[in-house]
Design a protein around this motif. Structure first.
Motif, PDB file in Angstrom:
ATOM      1  N   ALA A 385       0.818  -1.221   0.000  1.00  0.00           N
ATOM      2  CA  ALA A 385       0.000   0.000   0.000  1.00  0.00           C
ATOM      3  C   ALA A 385       0.845   1.262   0.000  1.00  0.00           C
ATOM      4  CB  ALA A 385      -0.930   0.005   1.214  1.00  0.00           C
ATOM      5  N   ASN A 386       1.998   1.232   0.637  1.00  0.00           N
ATOM      6  CA  ASN A 386       2.808   2.438   0.761  1.00  0.00           C
ATOM      7  C   ASN A 386       3.228   3.006  -0.592  1.00  0.00           C
ATOM      8  OD1 ASN A 386       3.269   2.592   3.834  1.00  0.00           O
ATOM      9  ND2 ASN A 386       3.804   0.483   3.362  1.00  0.00           N
ATOM     10  N   MET A 387       3.693   2.146  -1.490  1.00  0.00           N
ATOM     11  CA  MET A 387       4.104   2.627  -2.810  1.00  0.00           C
ATOM     12  C   MET A 387       2.887   2.965  -3.676  1.00  0.00           C
ATOM     13  SD  MET A 387       7.309   2.922  -2.766  1.00  0.00           S
ATOM     14  CE  MET A 387       7.541   3.362  -4.485  1.00  0.00           C
ATOM     15  N   GLY A 388       1.826   2.169  -3.570  1.00  0.00           N
ATOM     16  CA  GLY A 388       0.623   2.459  -4.344  1.00  0.00           C
ATOM     17  C   GLY A 388       0.030   3.806  -3.982  1.00  0.00           C
ATOM     18  N   ILE A 389      -0.052   4.091  -2.683  1.00  0.00           N
ATOM     19  CA  ILE A 389      -0.577   5.384  -2.219  1.00  0.00           C
ATOM     20  C   ILE A 389       0.287   6.519  -2.743  1.00  0.00           C
ATOM     21  CG2 ILE A 389      -0.973   6.828  -0.191  1.00  0.00           C
ATOM     22  CD1 ILE A 389      -1.539   4.188   1.351  1.00  0.00           C
ATOM     23  N   ALA A 390       1.604   6.394  -2.586  1.00  0.00           N
ATOM     24  CA  ALA A 390       2.516   7.458  -3.020  1.00  0.00           C
ATOM     25  C   ALA A 390       2.301   7.780  -4.497  1.00  0.00           C
ATOM     26  CB  ALA A 390       3.957   7.034  -2.761  1.00  0.00           C
ATOM     27  N   TRP A 391       2.213   6.780  -5.334  1.00  0.00           N
ATOM     28  CA  TRP A 391       2.046   6.974  -6.774  1.00  0.00           C
ATOM     29  C   TRP A 391       0.751   7.716  -7.093  1.00  0.00           C
ATOM     30  CZ3 TRP A 391      -0.243   2.587 -10.150  1.00  0.00           C
ATOM     31  CH2 TRP A 391      -0.434   3.043 -11.459  1.00  0.00           C
ATOM     32  N   ILE A 392      -0.379   7.196  -6.628  1.00  0.00           N
ATOM     33  CA  ILE A 392      -1.669   7.777  -7.004  1.00  0.00           C
ATOM     34  C   ILE A 392      -1.834   9.181  -6.425  1.00  0.00           C
ATOM     35  CG2 ILE A 392      -4.166   7.502  -6.911  1.00  0.00           C
ATOM     36  CD1 ILE A 392      -2.723   5.473  -8.698  1.00  0.00           C
ATOM     37  N   VAL A 393      -1.409   9.384  -5.182  1.00  0.00           N
ATOM     38  CA  VAL A 393      -1.536  10.715  -4.565  1.00  0.00           C
ATOM     39  C   VAL A 393      -0.679  11.727  -5.317  1.00  0.00           C
ATOM     40  CG1 VAL A 393      -1.108  12.074  -2.483  1.00  0.00           C
ATOM     41  CG2 VAL A 393      -2.190   9.829  -2.294  1.00  0.00           C
ATOM     42  N   VAL A 394       0.528  11.354  -5.710  1.00  0.00           N
ATOM     43  CA  VAL A 394       1.413  12.279  -6.429  1.00  0.00           C
ATOM     44  C   VAL A 394       0.805  12.666  -7.784  1.00  0.00           C
ATOM     45  CG1 VAL A 394       3.626  12.454  -7.642  1.00  0.00           C
ATOM     46  CG2 VAL A 394       3.562  11.632  -5.284  1.00  0.00           C
ATOM     47  N   VAL A 395       0.295  11.699  -8.541  1.00  0.00           N
ATOM     48  CA  VAL A 395      -0.298  12.010  -9.842  1.00  0.00           C
ATOM     49  C   VAL A 395      -1.524  12.900  -9.683  1.00  0.00           C
ATOM     50  CG1 VAL A 395      -1.402  11.051 -11.896  1.00  0.00           C
ATOM     51  CG2 VAL A 395       0.593   9.921 -10.924  1.00  0.00           C
ATOM     52  N   ALA A 396      -2.394  12.560  -8.724  1.00  0.00           N
ATOM     53  CA  ALA A 396      -3.597  13.363  -8.495  1.00  0.00           C
ATOM     54  C   ALA A 396      -3.232  14.782  -8.071  1.00  0.00           C
ATOM     55  CB  ALA A 396      -4.475  12.704  -7.433  1.00  0.00           C
ATOM     56  N   THR A 397      -2.208  14.922  -7.236  1.00  0.00           N
ATOM     57  CA  THR A 397      -1.781  16.246  -6.779  1.00  0.00           C
ATOM     58  C   THR A 397      -1.217  17.062  -7.928  1.00  0.00           C
ATOM     59  OG1 THR A 397      -1.290  15.403  -4.565  1.00  0.00           O
ATOM     60  CG2 THR A 397      -0.250  17.473  -5.192  1.00  0.00           C
ATOM     61  N   ASP A 398      -0.461  16.419  -8.813  1.00  0.00           N
ATOM     62  CA  ASP A 398       0.093  17.159  -9.949  1.00  0.00           C
ATOM     63  C   ASP A 398      -1.033  17.677 -10.846  1.00  0.00           C
ATOM     64  OD1 ASP A 398       2.894  17.626 -11.371  1.00  0.00           O
ATOM     65  OD2 ASP A 398       1.414  17.196 -12.927  1.00  0.00           O
ATOM     66  N   ILE A 399      -2.069  16.853 -11.048  1.00  0.00           N
ATOM     67  CA  ILE A 399      -3.187  17.282 -11.896  1.00  0.00           C
ATOM     68  C   ILE A 399      -3.945  18.442 -11.252  1.00  0.00           C
ATOM     69  CG2 ILE A 399      -5.431  16.591 -12.836  1.00  0.00           C
ATOM     70  CD1 ILE A 399      -4.232  13.780 -13.236  1.00  0.00           C
ATOM     71  N   VAL A 400      -4.315  18.282  -9.994  1.00  0.00           N
ATOM     72  CA  VAL A 400      -5.163  19.276  -9.334  1.00  0.00           C
ATOM     73  C   VAL A 400      -4.392  20.540  -8.984  1.00  0.00           C
ATOM     74  CG1 VAL A 400      -6.589  19.765  -7.311  1.00  0.00           C
ATOM     75  CG2 VAL A 400      -6.753  17.546  -8.444  1.00  0.00           C
ATOM     76  N   VAL A 401      -3.240  20.370  -8.340  1.00  0.00           N
ATOM     77  CA  VAL A 401      -2.502  21.518  -7.805  1.00  0.00           C
ATOM     78  C   VAL A 401      -1.563  22.116  -8.849  1.00  0.00           C
ATOM     79  CG1 VAL A 401      -0.918  22.313  -6.009  1.00  0.00           C
ATOM     80  CG2 VAL A 401      -2.666  20.594  -5.457  1.00  0.00           C
ATOM     81  N   ASN A 402      -0.671  21.279  -9.397  1.00  0.00           N
ATOM     82  CA  ASN A 402       0.354  21.817 -10.299  1.00  0.00           C
ATOM     83  C   ASN A 402      -0.204  22.235 -11.655  1.00  0.00           C
ATOM     84  OD1 ASN A 402       2.049  21.239  -8.208  1.00  0.00           O
ATOM     85  ND2 ASN A 402       3.213  19.641  -9.254  1.00  0.00           N
ATOM     86  N   LYS A 403      -1.220  21.515 -12.153  1.00  0.00           N
ATOM     87  CA  LYS A 403      -1.782  21.866 -13.458  1.00  0.00           C
ATOM     88  C   LYS A 403      -2.851  22.951 -13.343  1.00  0.00           C
ATOM     89  CE  LYS A 403      -1.096  17.307 -15.655  1.00  0.00           C
ATOM     90  NZ  LYS A 403       0.034  17.712 -16.506  1.00  0.00           N
ATOM     91  N   TYR A 404      -3.830  22.734 -12.466  1.00  0.00           N
ATOM     92  CA  TYR A 404      -5.012  23.603 -12.461  1.00  0.00           C
ATOM     93  C   TYR A 404      -4.922  24.775 -11.481  1.00  0.00           C
ATOM     94  CZ  TYR A 404      -7.476  20.519 -15.639  1.00  0.00           C
ATOM     95  OH  TYR A 404      -7.859  19.804 -16.756  1.00  0.00           O
ATOM     96  N   LEU A 405      -4.238  24.590 -10.354  1.00  0.00           N
ATOM     97  CA  LEU A 405      -4.153  25.682  -9.378  1.00  0.00           C
ATOM     98  C   LEU A 405      -2.921  26.551  -9.587  1.00  0.00           C
ATOM     99  CD1 LEU A 405      -5.358  23.922  -6.090  1.00  0.00           C
ATOM    100  CD2 LEU A 405      -6.678  25.316  -7.694  1.00  0.00           C
ATOM    101  N   LEU A 406      -1.749  25.937  -9.713  1.00  0.00           N
ATOM    102  CA  LEU A 406      -0.513  26.706  -9.862  1.00  0.00           C
ATOM    103  C   LEU A 406      -0.174  27.000 -11.322  1.00  0.00           C
ATOM    104  CD1 LEU A 406       1.780  24.937  -7.209  1.00  0.00           C
ATOM    105  CD2 LEU A 406       0.368  26.992  -6.936  1.00  0.00           C
ATOM    106  N   GLY A 407      -0.647  26.175 -12.235  1.00  0.00           N
ATOM    107  CA  GLY A 407      -0.353  26.392 -13.647  1.00  0.00           C
ATOM    108  C   GLY A 407       1.087  26.125 -14.022  1.00  0.00           C
TER     109      GLY A 407
END
Length: 544
Positions: A385-407
């Motif tokens: 679970a530790n690696m699976g969580i890290a992967w999915i959370v990082v991708v989701a964060t990049d989409i929401v925060v880095n792409k849509y919020l921070l640009g």
């Protein structure tokens, strides 16, 4: 150089022909996506027919008690909805699998190979888990030795996965109604006929009777459940075939995307709760029931025996197990073969064929089954679970925060060789640090007081590190080029990937615009031919 002066590479031609069945390593074109949102949604949900949830719910309840298990399941569901929604939307909107999304979401062209390995590991772990459950059913119903049941549950999957999405969609659609009846009917009967079982369930304190409410126990339970977080990648292997989103189908499109994307966890959480409920009933009803209470086939057999004659009860239990195992393991085998093939193609520049790695994935799963992984379920899943969580959370964060919020991260996806840097430290570094520290925590490196909270370490670091690293690097490593050399627009008037068709100079296939770039040798080249271009003659130079 003209197109006639660049002969098609044999590897590229063979790969192109084989992958046209289900667009194994590339963008799924509009011409192939002929299913309605409803069909895609039902097909995707058919892949969550697994019985592993019943075993997981039973195991965490037996270990930590009902109260802690229920809270752990709630934490699991919230995390999956929060992370699964953005990646499911991205997949359905742009018709890409999670590996292609990951490349442009902070990992780079080769950096996402790390997450492919994480995902492939998920598929063979859960294939082995479901195969073990099927072997238990075959032993109970037909007297087949468990070791032989493991082999049968593996071999039966291979021919079903050969033809990709076209066969899988038919299989999932036709088997889902029977599966629902066989699963829901016994639970409903138990609650109605034995209402006292609800009280016993709520009061259950675990195998040792010490399952008092505890935050540590809740997080340990959540950690086991969160081993399933990578299931969103399997849902996306279906969601990438969604039709274009238009004003006319927008409501149906969103409903199917949300239900079959993050919505899978609603069904999964319910199954975990039911699995624990049935386990408690088995423990209270059957002498020595604690020994088999975490085996779904035993759980359902006990209730079927209240409903129908014994021979029919055994038959129904075995049929339920076999249908469930086939429905999920065709998905596990299919998705795992895609992950391995994608990685090896990028590393070697050769396309070995998806069927080669279908065999590899099944062989690894069979070894795990024969090693009796089922008896160490909590440890195996808690670690993974530790690696699976890290992967999915990082991708989701990049989409929401880095792409849509921070640009900082490019808003539209990019996955093609030459357009991306080999490795982007934003996502790659975040997963290595978040996953590494959470695994260290899981094994007690940070002390016993913190040990139960390893999933929280992965979640927090997976959310914090991507924007920090994106700001620190100023987004420098997202795109190697911003211009792919083609004047034709990438998207239509509704923001959907364009259906315009271009001819690939390397393989001679006519493919849609989003899969193509200009070739450095002249003409256009598809993403798969770029992946197998070992000399790099078609790869565009970097833009500075």
């Amino acid at each position: 150089m003209t197109q006639e002066m660049t002969p098609p590479a044999p590897t590229a031609v063979g790969a192109a022909r084989e992958t046209l069945e289900d667009y194994t390593l590339r963008f799924a074109p509009r011409s192939y996506r002929r299913w309605s949102p409803g069909v895609v949604g039902v097909t995707a949900l058919g892949g969550i027919a697994y019985l592993a949830d019943f075993a997981i719910g039973a195991n965490i309840g037996i270990a930590y008690g009902t109260t802690n298990a229920l809270w752990g399941i709630a934490v699991f569901a919230l995390v999956v909805v929060a992370t699964g929604t953005p990646v499911a939307y991205y997949a359905a909107r742009y018709n890409l699998d999670l590996d292609l999304i990951t490349r442009g979401s902070g990992f780079g062209y080769h950096g996402s190979i790390l997450t492919n390995v994480i995902f492939a590991t998920f598929t063979f772990i859960f294939f082995a888990l479901e195969g073990s459950i099927m072997a238990q059913g075959l032993e109970l119903g037909l007297g087949i030795p468990v070791w032989l049941g493991y082999a049968l549950s593996t071999v039966i999957i291979f021919p079903l996965v050969v033809h990709g999405m076209s066969l899988l969609s038919t299989l999932q659609l036709w088997t889902t109604p029977l599966w629902l009846v066989l699963m829901v009917l016994p639970f409903g009967y138990l609650v109605a006929a034995h209402p006292e079982s609800v009280t016993a369930f709520l009061a259950y304190r675990g195998e040792d009777g010490n399952g008092a409410p505890s935050l540590g126990a809740v997080m340990l339970a959540a950690g086991v459940c969160l081993s399933l977080i990578a299931q969103i990648a399997e849902q996306i292997d279906y969601l990438r075939f969604m039709p274009p989103k238009t004003p006319e189908n927008a409501r149906r499109w969103w409903a199917a995307t949300l239900l079959a994307g993050p919505g899978w966890v609603l069904f999964g959480a319910v199954k975990q709760v039911v699995g624990l409920f049935l386990a408690v009933y088995v423990i209270a009803t059957v002498a020595g029931g604690a020994r088999v209470a975490n085996e779904p086939v035993q759980q359902f057999l006990l209730i079927y025996e209240d409903l129908v004659p014994g021979w029919l009860a055994v038959t129904l239990a075995v049929v339920l197990v076999v249908i469930s195992q086939i429905k999920i393991n065709v998905t596990n085998a299919y998705s795992g073969s895609l992950a391995w093939t994608n990685s090896v193609t990028r590393v070697t520049g050769r396309y070995p064929g998806r069927l080669v790695f279908l065999g590899v994935n099944l062989a690894i799963a069979l070894v795990l089954m024969e090693a009796n992984m089922f008896d160490f379920l909590n440890t195996v899943l808690g670690f993974y679970a530790n690696m699976g969580i890290a992967w999915i959370v990082v991708v989701a964060t990049d989409i929401v925060v880095n792409k849509y919020l921070l640009g900082i991260s490019p808003k539209t996806p990019e996955f093609r060789r030459g357009m991306l840097y080999p490795v982007n430290p934003v996502g790659f570094g975040s997963v290595v640090v978040a996953g590494g520290l959470s695994i260290a925590t899981f094994f007690g490196a940070l002390g016993p007081a913190v040990q139960p909270f390893s999933p929280l370490v992965a979640i927090v670091l997976g959310f914090v590190l991507p924007p920090v690293l994106a700001v620190a690097t100023r987004g420098r490593y997202y795109l190697r080029r911003r211009d792919d050399g083609i004047d034709e627009p990438m998207y239509d008037e509704h923001g959907n990937p364009s259906a315009a068709v271009l001819c690939c100079v390397a393989c001679g296939q006519d493919l849609e615009r989003p899969d193509m770039t200009a070739s450095a040798a002249g003409g256009h080249v598809c993403s798969l031919c770029l992946a197998t271009d070992r000399a790099g003659e078609h790869v565009l130079p970097a833009q500075h």
